[in-house]
Design an enzyme around this catalytic site. Sequence first.
Site: not given
Length: 400
Positions: A89, A146
Amino acid sequence: MQDGSHSIVSNGVLTSLAAQAAELTQWRRVLHAMPETAFEERRTSAFVAEKLESFGLAVHRGLAGTGLVATLKGRGGEGPAIGLRADMDALDIHEATNLPWRSDTPGKMHACGHDGHMTMLLGAARHLSRNPDFAGTVHFIFQPAEENEGGGKVMVEQGLFDLFPMQAVYGLHNWPNAPFGTFLGRPGPMFAAFDIFEVKVIGRGAHAAMPQRGIDPVLAASLIVAQLQSVVARSVSPQEAAVVTVTQIHGGDTWNVIPDEVVLRGTARTFTRQVRDLVEERFRAIVEGVCAAQGARAEIRYERRYPALVNHGAEFDAALAAARATAGDRVIADFEPIMAAEDFAYMLEAVPGAYLCLASGPGPNLHNAQYDFNDELLPVGASYWVNLVHSLLPVADPAP
Ligand SMILES: [Zn+2]
Ligand SMILES: [Zn+2]
């Protein structure tokens, strides 16, 4: 011909991976240009899955939405199974670089280097697919979300370690502003547990010039902010680390009115379960005690987010050995713990494993709008993964 699996360029960076640096850089920049945030990593996930499939790997899609797992069995026969994990991400940051590969999406940016983490793991996956000279199984794990949203936790909850049983799992994060190519880690707690809190202090509004007719939530909130400093200063042992920070105070609208309520928000960071429990207990006691003394009332929301990231002893030693095989003596094994949080902690709560940082040299820090992953790290990180697989899953010597 296979691509020279064990020849080494400098220290333990593999020749074949060093030779692929330009191609790895190109992948990394493609990923950089298409940042996607928590659980929306669709283009990213498709790119990664396509690469993995092009290496001949079967890809399991849909764990935690965009998460992926690809599995490779070694040619050396039976052996343990291990997981290698990268995060996918980006962040809600407006990129301020002028790089040709800058973000194509306003307000989103790969400012934590997860583009580089994916690429290092892809580089290792391709190398190991071409040279499966190990005994056992490697699972390549690509996780979403994350940052803040705990995609690692969702993967664990959705059965990551049931669908793909493994003895250990490993993670790696780039780390700016430490000497380039140095691996950094420590046994035990390395990143902090991360909790958030919100307190609504409810008093009774009154004319500012007639405070005796009300209950002042501004005063109560101020006393709470000051008293909370005693949690770290006077309740937590000086040998332990903790942070309690109030980051927001909201209340009141005008000069001459005591408001009905004030809202406080903030965060607590700790490394151990005992200190985490103690901080929450003292937090609640102080908020309720101060409010009671002032005749006010408190509504408390205290949420435990990420646990502390704790490296397991034997797995940390294995990670260090692979780091030394890659970087020689550029390995720091007593890295200072970081008060930031990392959701790989959820995976390390479920199975043993270890997490290291890989220093990228001088430059903008993580989460800065000027940040860019240092591409020179790509062959180093990919080689670390390959060296880790070779050291953990060695092919047995043929019987004499
Ligand atoms: Zn980050
Ligand atoms: Zn990160």
